[in-house]
Design a protein around this motif. Structure first.
Motif, PDB file in Angstrom:
ATOM      1  N   SER A   1       0.826  -1.194   0.000  1.00  0.00           N
ATOM      2  CA  SER A   1       0.000   0.000   0.000  1.00  0.00           C
ATOM      3  C   SER A   1       0.863   1.246   0.000  1.00  0.00           C
ATOM      4  O   SER A   1       0.627   2.181  -0.773  1.00  0.00           O
ATOM      5  CB  SER A   1      -0.916  -0.006   1.222  1.00  0.00           C
ATOM      6  OG  SER A   1      -1.616   1.207   1.302  1.00  0.00           O
ATOM      7  N   PHE A   2       1.899   1.252   0.836  1.00  0.00           N
ATOM      8  CA  PHE A   2       2.726   2.449   0.941  1.00  0.00           C
ATOM      9  C   PHE A   2       3.468   2.746  -0.343  1.00  0.00           C
ATOM     10  O   PHE A   2       3.470   3.878  -0.807  1.00  0.00           O
ATOM     11  CB  PHE A   2       3.701   2.314   2.122  1.00  0.00           C
ATOM     12  CG  PHE A   2       3.110   2.846   3.388  1.00  0.00           C
ATOM     13  CD1 PHE A   2       2.104   2.147   4.044  1.00  0.00           C
ATOM     14  CD2 PHE A   2       3.532   4.054   3.918  1.00  0.00           C
ATOM     15  CE1 PHE A   2       1.538   2.637   5.205  1.00  0.00           C
ATOM     16  CE2 PHE A   2       2.956   4.552   5.066  1.00  0.00           C
ATOM     17  CZ  PHE A   2       1.966   3.848   5.728  1.00  0.00           C
TER      18      PHE A   2
ATOM     19  N   ALA B   1       1.035   3.898  -3.010  1.00  0.00           N
ATOM     20  CA  ALA B   1       0.503   5.233  -2.773  1.00  0.00           C
ATOM     21  C   ALA B   1       1.592   6.281  -2.927  1.00  0.00           C
ATOM     22  O   ALA B   1       1.338   7.473  -2.814  1.00  0.00           O
ATOM     23  CB  ALA B   1      -0.122   5.309  -1.384  1.00  0.00           C
TER      24      ALA B   1
ATOM     25  N   ARG C   1       4.062   6.929  -0.929  1.00  0.00           N
ATOM     26  CA  ARG C   1       4.386   7.647   0.309  1.00  0.00           C
ATOM     27  C   ARG C   1       5.821   7.370   0.699  1.00  0.00           C
ATOM     28  O   ARG C   1       6.224   6.228   0.878  1.00  0.00           O
ATOM     29  CB  ARG C   1       3.417   7.232   1.401  1.00  0.00           C
ATOM     30  CG  ARG C   1       2.025   7.670   1.077  1.00  0.00           C
ATOM     31  CD  ARG C   1       1.076   7.311   2.170  1.00  0.00           C
ATOM     32  NE  ARG C   1       1.609   7.714   3.484  1.00  0.00           N
ATOM     33  CZ  ARG C   1       0.859   7.739   4.577  1.00  0.00           C
ATOM     34  NH1 ARG C   1      -0.408   7.428   4.509  1.00  0.00           N
ATOM     35  NH2 ARG C   1       1.390   8.088   5.723  1.00  0.00           N
ATOM     36  N   ARG C   2       6.592   8.421   0.875  1.00  0.00           N
ATOM     37  CA  ARG C   2       8.009   8.253   1.146  1.00  0.00           C
ATOM     38  C   ARG C   2       8.306   8.455   2.626  1.00  0.00           C
ATOM     39  O   ARG C   2       9.456   8.421   3.033  1.00  0.00           O
ATOM     40  CB  ARG C   2       8.835   9.262   0.322  1.00  0.00           C
ATOM     41  CG  ARG C   2       8.355   9.459  -1.092  1.00  0.00           C
ATOM     42  CD  ARG C   2       9.163   8.682  -2.109  1.00  0.00           C
ATOM     43  NE  ARG C   2      10.239   7.901  -1.485  1.00  0.00           N
ATOM     44  CZ  ARG C   2      10.754   6.810  -2.023  1.00  0.00           C
ATOM     45  NH1 ARG C   2      10.336   6.378  -3.180  1.00  0.00           N
ATOM     46  NH2 ARG C   2      11.724   6.166  -1.410  1.00  0.00           N
ATOM     47  N   ASP C   3       7.269   8.710   3.415  1.00  0.00           N
ATOM     48  CA  ASP C   3       7.549   9.035   4.819  1.00  0.00           C
ATOM     49  C   ASP C   3       7.933   7.795   5.623  1.00  0.00           C
ATOM     50  O   ASP C   3       8.778   7.836   6.484  1.00  0.00           O
ATOM     51  CB  ASP C   3       6.344   9.744   5.447  1.00  0.00           C
ATOM     52  CG  ASP C   3       5.052   9.019   5.152  1.00  0.00           C
ATOM     53  OD1 ASP C   3       4.998   8.261   4.169  1.00  0.00           O
ATOM     54  OD2 ASP C   3       4.089   9.212   5.904  1.00  0.00           O
TER      55      ASP C   3
ATOM     56  N   GLU D   1      10.596  -1.894  -2.536  1.00  0.00           N
ATOM     57  CA  GLU D   1       9.805  -1.012  -3.388  1.00  0.00           C
ATOM     58  C   GLU D   1       9.819  -1.510  -4.821  1.00  0.00           C
ATOM     59  O   GLU D   1       8.780  -1.622  -5.462  1.00  0.00           O
ATOM     60  CB  GLU D   1      10.378   0.412  -3.318  1.00  0.00           C
ATOM     61  CG  GLU D   1       9.725   1.334  -4.312  1.00  0.00           C
ATOM     62  CD  GLU D   1      10.096   2.787  -4.096  1.00  0.00           C
ATOM     63  OE1 GLU D   1      10.671   3.112  -3.037  1.00  0.00           O
ATOM     64  OE2 GLU D   1       9.808   3.597  -4.988  1.00  0.00           O
TER      65      GLU D   1
ATOM     66  N   THR E   1     -11.342   6.088   2.728  1.00  0.00           N
ATOM     67  CA  THR E   1     -10.853   7.472   2.865  1.00  0.00           C
ATOM     68  C   THR E   1     -11.957   8.502   2.681  1.00  0.00           C
ATOM     69  O   THR E   1     -11.736   9.678   2.912  1.00  0.00           O
ATOM     70  CB  THR E   1      -9.799   7.767   1.795  1.00  0.00           C
ATOM     71  OG1 THR E   1     -10.416   7.650   0.518  1.00  0.00           O
ATOM     72  CG2 THR E   1      -8.649   6.784   1.879  1.00  0.00           C
TER      73      THR E   1
END
Lengths: 352, 352
Positions: A23-24, A27, A29-31, A39, A62
């Motif tokens: 999911s990350f 999406a 998202r690099r945080d 990845e 969401t």
DNA sequence: TTGAAAGCGCTAACAA
DNA sequence: TTGTTAGCGCTTTCAA
């Protein structure tokens, strides 16, 4: 055959990671720092499987659906619809959103039903449009929703709206007539549309006339007449015939839309008068008709496409800055106003 | 303010039953027997709370969203769009469905992107429409989806399609001319649209011409000429001028659409010829123009509204019976064909 | 750096 | 006749 869609679980499994990790990275998202290697595996798996996220599921989670609604009173008839929708579609597509359309036919019950239907589907926002510019009351169901008004406005709430800049359109039309050298024999056909059905006139008519009269006053020119009538071809035809019958041969006609101009053309032709040699004609809307008439009709364009596009931009990009956005109405010069090569005198309209 | 939406859990709690029970009564399912008293409590609670089901959640669970997509190549320009959308909207609304609109601009990449966007949102089906009737290749992404073709057709797969009945339209147009008493001096302007861009002609042209020629042959009447050209006003104007310059004064003109007719009117007028006294004009499409011209233009109508409505009906009601639905094109009699009061001879077209 | 787990609001199989 | 429970596919907190 192709069976069920591939889900994120499939991707995660194939990449050998958890659904969270998948999911990350999907999406973007690099945080939460994920190893470059993981990845890469996820991306490859997604690509190989042809993974596409299920937006319904995402929406449930969401409550953003990347779907907006365009609800309008009447969509059919006029060519308004086409270009407005086109503009809205382009703006929505560019932002990866999709557009739901609904038509209320001016019935508040239908309106409520439709708006609630869209709300049930969790749309992210509404463009509330009317066919003819006018004031509206926002339906109660839309009170708590993100809304942009298109071609209408309301005094009740501070909701952004997008409107054609009709006053300047009127100014430009008048300027074209003046630039063509006319200072007398100027008649307006259509006026504020003060007819039985709309005794106070319509917004477009009021605004356009204000612009026309401003410019005429500034140039110290007197209009020879303003005919109030409906804006259909037959009205233009009838009123211009009446003018001619009264031996009032006009030098210039400002018609309040292209349909009125068509009627004017027909009436002039019947009397053997030629456009633009005998009579100069300037119009509004710039519909297809303007290009079809012979000679081509000079007309101040309703910027349908930009109206639709801007409304969606305002909705999605959400700059609250100006509450009312006025979209300029470009003047399309053709042959009907005589001095085809001379642009309207810029001195006449210093405000631009 | 109004805070979060009320969910089924809220309703169940207030009614003092489980979510299951609430779900069953709200879904109106009578198979699992629920006490009339519990049912009543649930209904009351739902009403009092103003409960509305979240269709996103339901969609995720059941994978039906009560949302359909209308994807077309070009929506803008022509008034086609408006009425088609209107019809589609009405049919969808009547079945409590909602309509997503997309425009591909004829670009296959855009098309794929858009179709996948709708698939990601789990639409229940697609209406795939084209502006001009023609054959299409169904995009791969639509292979496994419920699809109805609107104004187009495909040979590749057995997918239902909805088309205007152009052959009979041609028959009717010809019949009107014959019924007006003409047996010679009949010219067709526009023809099959065999021009540089479309050397084989366009579907509407081919079909209409087939109908026209069938009826003429049956009546043993010879067309004096068929002019192949584009279908814009300027083309009608140019070709009719050319006809007149060649001293070929036609008695009747069959123009392949209303824009061509406009051009024809203009050319006739320039030569001082009167419609319908000198020349009879019959047209196709029945756009706004047909009512605006003087005299009113007799035209065989493209049934836009019914096309849109029927496509959605076929999609949603899913009768697989006829694969191709032909929608009749009504002839709108006005003044341009002379014998305004005489309907086309029914004997000419026994098939209806 | 990654995974387990909860939960968005709803339906439906199964148990009580 | 009703309630418990397990998901639909996704995001995101929290713990490991």
């Amino acid at each position: 055959m192709s069976g069920r869609r591939v889900t994120m679980t499939d991707v995660a499994r194939r990449a050998g990671v958890s659904r969270t990790t998948a999911s990350f990275v999907l999406a973007g998202r690099r945080d939460m720092r994920i190893s470059g290697e993981a990845e890469e595996r996820v991306r490859r798996a997604a690509r190989e499987l042809g993974y596409r996220p299920n937006l319904t599921a995402r929406g449930l989670r969401t409550s953003v659906t990347r779907t907006i609604a365009l609800v309008s009173d009447i969509i059919a008839t006029t060519q308004f619809a086409g270009e407005v929708i086109h503009g809205a579609l382009d703006a929505a597509g560019a932002r990866d959103h999709v557009l739901l359309i609904a038509e209320t036919e001016g019935d508040p019950n239908v309106e409520t039903r439709l708006v609630e239907g869209m709300l049930d589907r969790q749309v992210d926002g509404f463009v509330y449009a009317t066919m003819y510019s006018r004031e509206v009351r926002l339906p109660a169901a839309l009170r708590d929703a993100r809304v942009v008004l298109l071609n209408c406005y309301t005094e009740e709430a501070r909701v952004p709206c997008v409107l054609p800049d009709e006053v300047n359109a009127g100014r430009d039309a008048a300027a074209v007539v003046l630039a063509a050298g006319h200072r007398e024999g100027i008649h307006v056909i259509g006026g504020r549309h003060m007819t039985n059905g709309t005794p106070e006139g319509v917004w477009a008519g009021l605004e356009r006339m204000r612009g026309i009269e401003e410019v005429m006053a500034e140039a110290d020119v007197r209009l020879d007449g303003v005919v109030e009538c409906d804006w259909q071809p037959e009205d233009g035809h009838r009123e211009v015939r009446r003018l001619l019958a009264a031996k009032t041969v006009p030098r210039a006609l400002i018609c309040l839309n292209d349909r009125v101009s068509l009627g004017a053309y027909q009436a002039l032709q019947e009397e053997g008068l030629r456009v633009p040699d005998d009579v100069c004609v300037v119009s509004f809307d710039d519909s297809d008709l303007a290009t079809w008439l012979r000679p081509g009709l000079t007309s101040v364009a309703l910027p349908h496409y930009r109206l639709g596009r801007t409304a969606v931009e305002v909705l999605l990009d959400g700059k609250p800055d100006p509450v009312v956005h006025r979209i300029p109405m470009p003047v399309m010069l053709r042959a009907s106003h005589t001095a085809a090569t001379a642009p309207p005198d810029p001195a006449v309209r210093p405000g631009t």
